[in-house]
Design an enzyme around this catalytic site. Structure first.
Site, mmCIF file in Angstrom:
data_model
loop_
_atom_site.group_PDB
_atom_site.id
_atom_site.type_symbol
_atom_site.label_atom_id
_atom_site.label_comp_id
_atom_site.label_asym_id
_atom_site.label_seq_id
_atom_site.Cartn_x
_atom_site.Cartn_y
_atom_site.Cartn_z
ATOM 1 N N ASP A 1 -3.671 42.164 40.337
ATOM 2 C CA ASP A 1 -2.804 40.644 40.693
ATOM 3 C C ASP A 1 -2.906 40.499 41.837
ATOM 4 O OD1 ASP A 1 0.261 41.472 39.390
ATOM 5 O OD2 ASP A 1 0.795 40.648 41.462
ATOM 6 N N ASP B 1 -6.265 35.074 42.184
ATOM 7 C CA ASP B 1 -5.188 33.962 42.038
ATOM 8 C C ASP B 1 -6.338 33.299 40.234
ATOM 9 O OD1 ASP B 1 -4.231 31.922 40.830
ATOM 10 O OD2 ASP B 1 -4.139 30.292 42.715
ATOM 11 N N ASN C 1 -2.962 39.414 31.250
ATOM 12 C CA ASN C 1 -1.844 39.829 31.355
ATOM 13 C C ASN C 1 -1.104 38.864 32.185
ATOM 14 O OD1 ASN C 1 0.773 41.788 30.416
ATOM 15 N ND2 ASN C 1 0.006 42.056 32.889
ATOM 16 N N TYR D 1 5.772 27.156 28.619
ATOM 17 C CA TYR D 1 5.270 28.190 28.689
ATOM 18 C C TYR D 1 5.495 27.977 27.113
ATOM 19 C CZ TYR D 1 6.078 33.332 27.889
ATOM 20 O OH TYR D 1 5.242 34.683 27.709
ATOM 21 N N LYS E 1 0.855 30.028 25.826
ATOM 22 C CA LYS E 1 1.495 30.783 24.561
ATOM 23 C C LYS E 1 0.623 29.825 23.294
ATOM 24 C CE LYS E 1 2.286 33.693 27.779
ATOM 25 N NZ LYS E 1 1.504 34.808 28.422
#
Length: 254
Positions: free
Chosen positions: A39, A62, A89, A155, A159
């Site tokens: 993370d 990152d 993810n 976004y 995606k």
């Protein structure tokens, strides 16, 4: 899955400090995997890893930065010797702005994290999977990866790109024993971060997208997304490759 279905396998999961990523890390650990909990927030990664126990390590990275991704991959290989499963993810959202209204800086940041970041981690991990002659990659795309009106412009574009990347990797490496699939979460109770500069969501975008968003009012739990990822990475899905799987309670069926 049986409790040992991933015994002696290593799973690297990005965005694992919260939400869907954390649920994935827990699910793979319960199934017997050793887990690299990645993370950008070190404290969140440590909380997830410590909650799992001695079969998990925390790593800070990152994913939009190539050097940081290289260090992440080296951490995983140094700790466990290989990477059998990659769950891409990590991601951020935009402010739901329509194409004419989104700031260019926000567009670039969302694309850099969601699409380029997914590519960078995949690019770094693939040589290790090729060396082993096997591997499973599960990308977290989105319902916005197959719709034009389920999110803001950046976004949505990012995606859609993840869906295309998933299919490209699946096609390119099927003969080398590497599978790549994607889940498309619908509305989920998760901790996805906003892009830098997001203070308020764009009113025009919310108004325009409202009718589509209302179709997905049923909220999923992160564990439901993790279960789908676990299946796609497992031997039970050994002939599933290049699949784009909505996990949305039927939202995409309407």
């Amino acid at each position: 899955m049986t409790t040992d279905s991933f015994h002696d396998r290593v799973a690297l999961i990005t965005g694992a400090g919260s939400g869907i990523g954390r649920a994935m890390a827990v699910a793979f650990a319960k199934a017997g995997a050793r887990v690299v909990v990645c993370d950008i927030n070190g404290e969140s990664a440590e909380r997830t890893a410590s909650g799992i126990g001695d079969t998990a390590i925390a790593a800070v990275a990152d994913i939009s930065d190539e050097a940081s991704v290289a260090a992440l991959t080296e951490t995983a290989i140094s700790a466990y010797g290989r990477i059998d499963v990659l769950c891409n993810n990590a991601g951020i959202i935009d402010n739901m702005a329509l194409p004419a209204d989104i700031p260019v800086e926000m567009w670039e940041r969302v694309l850099r994290v969601n699409l380029t970041g997914t590519f960078l981690v995949t690019h770094a991990v693939l040589p290790h999977m090729l060396r082993e002659g096997r591997g499973a990659i599960v990308n977290t795309a989105s319902e916005a990866g197959i719709r034009g009106g389920a999110a803001g412009a950046a976004y949505t574009a990012s995606k859609h790109g993840v869906v295309g990347l998933t299919r490209s990797v699946a096609w390119a490496y099927a003969k080398e024993g590497i599978r790549c699939n994607a889940i498309l979460p619908g509305p989920t109770l998760t901790g996805i971060a906003t892009a830098e500069g997001v203070r308020d969501f764009d009113p025009a975008g919310i108004t325009r997208l409202g009718p589509v968003l209302a179709l997905g009012e049923q909220m999923a739990q992160p564990e439901q997304m993790a279960d789908a990822a676990l299946f796609l990475a497992s031997d039970a899905a050994s002939f599933v490759n290049g699949a784009i799987v909505p996990v949305d309670g039927g939202w995409s069926a309407g």
